[in-house]
Design an enzyme around this catalytic site. Structure first.
Site, short mmCIF file in Angstrom:
data_model
loop_
_atom_site.label_atom_id
_atom_site.label_comp_id
_atom_site.label_asym_id
_atom_site.label_seq_id
_atom_site.Cartn_x
_atom_site.Cartn_y
_atom_site.Cartn_z
N GLU A 95 0.86 -1.19 0.00
CA GLU A 95 0.00 0.00 0.00
C GLU A 95 0.89 1.24 0.00
O GLU A 95 1.89 1.28 0.73
CB GLU A 95 -0.83 -0.08 1.30
CG GLU A 95 -1.73 1.07 1.57
CD GLU A 95 -2.42 0.88 2.94
OE1 GLU A 95 -2.29 -0.20 3.58
OE2 GLU A 95 -3.07 1.85 3.36
N ILE A 97 1.60 4.86 1.20
CA ILE A 97 1.17 5.72 2.32
C ILE A 97 1.53 7.17 1.99
O ILE A 97 2.70 7.56 2.10
CB ILE A 97 1.89 5.31 3.65
CG1 ILE A 97 1.77 3.80 3.92
CG2 ILE A 97 1.36 6.13 4.83
CD1 ILE A 97 0.39 3.30 4.27
N ASP A 198 13.25 -2.93 14.55
CA ASP A 198 14.16 -1.96 13.90
C ASP A 198 13.54 -0.58 14.07
O ASP A 198 13.33 0.17 13.11
CB ASP A 198 14.30 -2.33 12.41
CG ASP A 198 15.48 -1.60 11.74
OD1 ASP A 198 16.13 -0.78 12.40
OD2 ASP A 198 15.72 -1.86 10.55
#
Ligand SMILES: Nc1ncnc2c1ncn2[C@@H]1O[C@H](COP(=O)(O)OP(=O)(O)OP(=O)(O)O)[C@@H](O)[C@H]1O
Length: 290
Positions: A95, A97, A198
């Site tokens: 997707e 963003i 992370d």
């Protein structure tokens, strides 16, 4: 050999189906390993990550990690649509963003969402399979005890790689290993929590509603203080983030004194990825805990 446009078209054919058509492609991120491309297609706008890493499952693992995060937190996490190989490229389609400026409750949301993630527990530290941190292999064999997991699955593999690649001499490796015997007394005992793995500021982006969105994880069940320590390594997050997090799950006393120990892992990762500029920082922490 396919040109760039043909590669993008092939990716959307494989992930979105034979009817999908590419309208335009714009390179929006070019890191050390990956290219990030915004693809406008007949089926909508998508984010494409491409690289030449010889580890062919690198994006399968990233996609699995993103899906684990999506299930465990209310925070925005990009949906993934497919991964694979086109010619020598590995690809991941997800997707797109669009970004904007943070809303007032941005940091509070991030703190609450991370706490929710960390409340996802497992019986053991580790994960069902290995994955990656940036482009490096990350081991996830299960352990019952956090210091064992941290030493055997996190520090030792990265330290060994640094030695093998001649980034550190043998006496440095031995000096580093002297702190292992202290870990049991330094690190508080807690249940294994699902971690982003992370969590530095570059891996949280602000979506179009001004809300935090998690990207690029290296998930596993670990000690939750790992994520919090990592968040302080490069610049840190706003104090409202930590306050909101602690309103849900307070930290054990003296967390600040343990940050250096946890951050030996990301610092070793950086040593292996980017070279010896990270050695003095590691050396300083080792001296402190010796
Ligand atoms: N789903 C997305 N939609 C829009 N932009 C994105 C998306 N994912 C990542 N980005 C943008 O691309 C940049 C690089 O993404 P990402 O961190 O996943 O790649 P990377 O190559 O692993 O980066 P790094 O090596 O810096 O960690 C991000 O900083 C962000 O600006």
């Amino acid at each position: 050999m396919l040109d760039q446009h043909e590669i993008y078209q092939k990716v959307i054919f494989e992930t979105l189906g034979p009817m999908a058509q590419l309208n335009s492609a714009v390179l929006i991120a070019a890191g050390n390993q990956n290219q990030g491309i915004k693809l406008d297609t007949s089926e909508g706008t998508f984010f494409l990550k491409l690289n030449f890493n010889h580890e062919r499952d690198i994006f399968a693992k990233e996609s699995e990690g993103l899906q684990k995060l999506r299930k465990a937190t209310f925070l925005k996490v990009p949906q993934t649509y497919g991964y694979g190989q086109v010619e020598d490229y590995n690809y991941l389609l997800s997707e797109f963003i669009p970004t904007s400026r943070p809303q007032l409750d941005y940091w509070e949301d991030l703190g609450l969402g991370l706490a929710q993630l960390h409340l996802t527990h497992s019986k053991q530290f580790g994960l069902e399979s290995d994955n990656f941190i940036a482009s490096l292999h990350q081991k996830n064999d299960h352990h019952d005890n956090w210091p064992d997991f941290f030493i055997k699955q996190r520090l030792e593999p990265m330290l060994g790689k640094a030695y093998f690649d001649r980034l550190i001499p043998l006496d440095f490796l031995k000096k580093f290993q002297t702190i292992y015997s202290k870990m049991n007394s330094i690190l508080p005992k807690e249940k294994p929590s699902l971690l982003h793995g992370d969590l530095w500021s570059g891996n949280v982006i602000c979506d179009q509603e001004g809300k935090p969105c998690l990207i690029d994880p290296a998930v596993y069940f670990g000690h939750r203080e790992m994520d919090l320590a990592f968040s302080k390594l490069f610049g840190g997050f706003d104090s409202r983030f930590y306050e909101a997090y602690e309103s849900i799950i307070p930290l054990e006393p003296d967390f600040e004194s343990r940050i250096g120990i946890y951050n030996l892992y990301p610092l070793l990762v950086h040593l292996n990825l980017f070279g010896v500029a990270y050695l003095p920082g590691i050396e300083k922490i080792i001296k402190h805990f010796q």
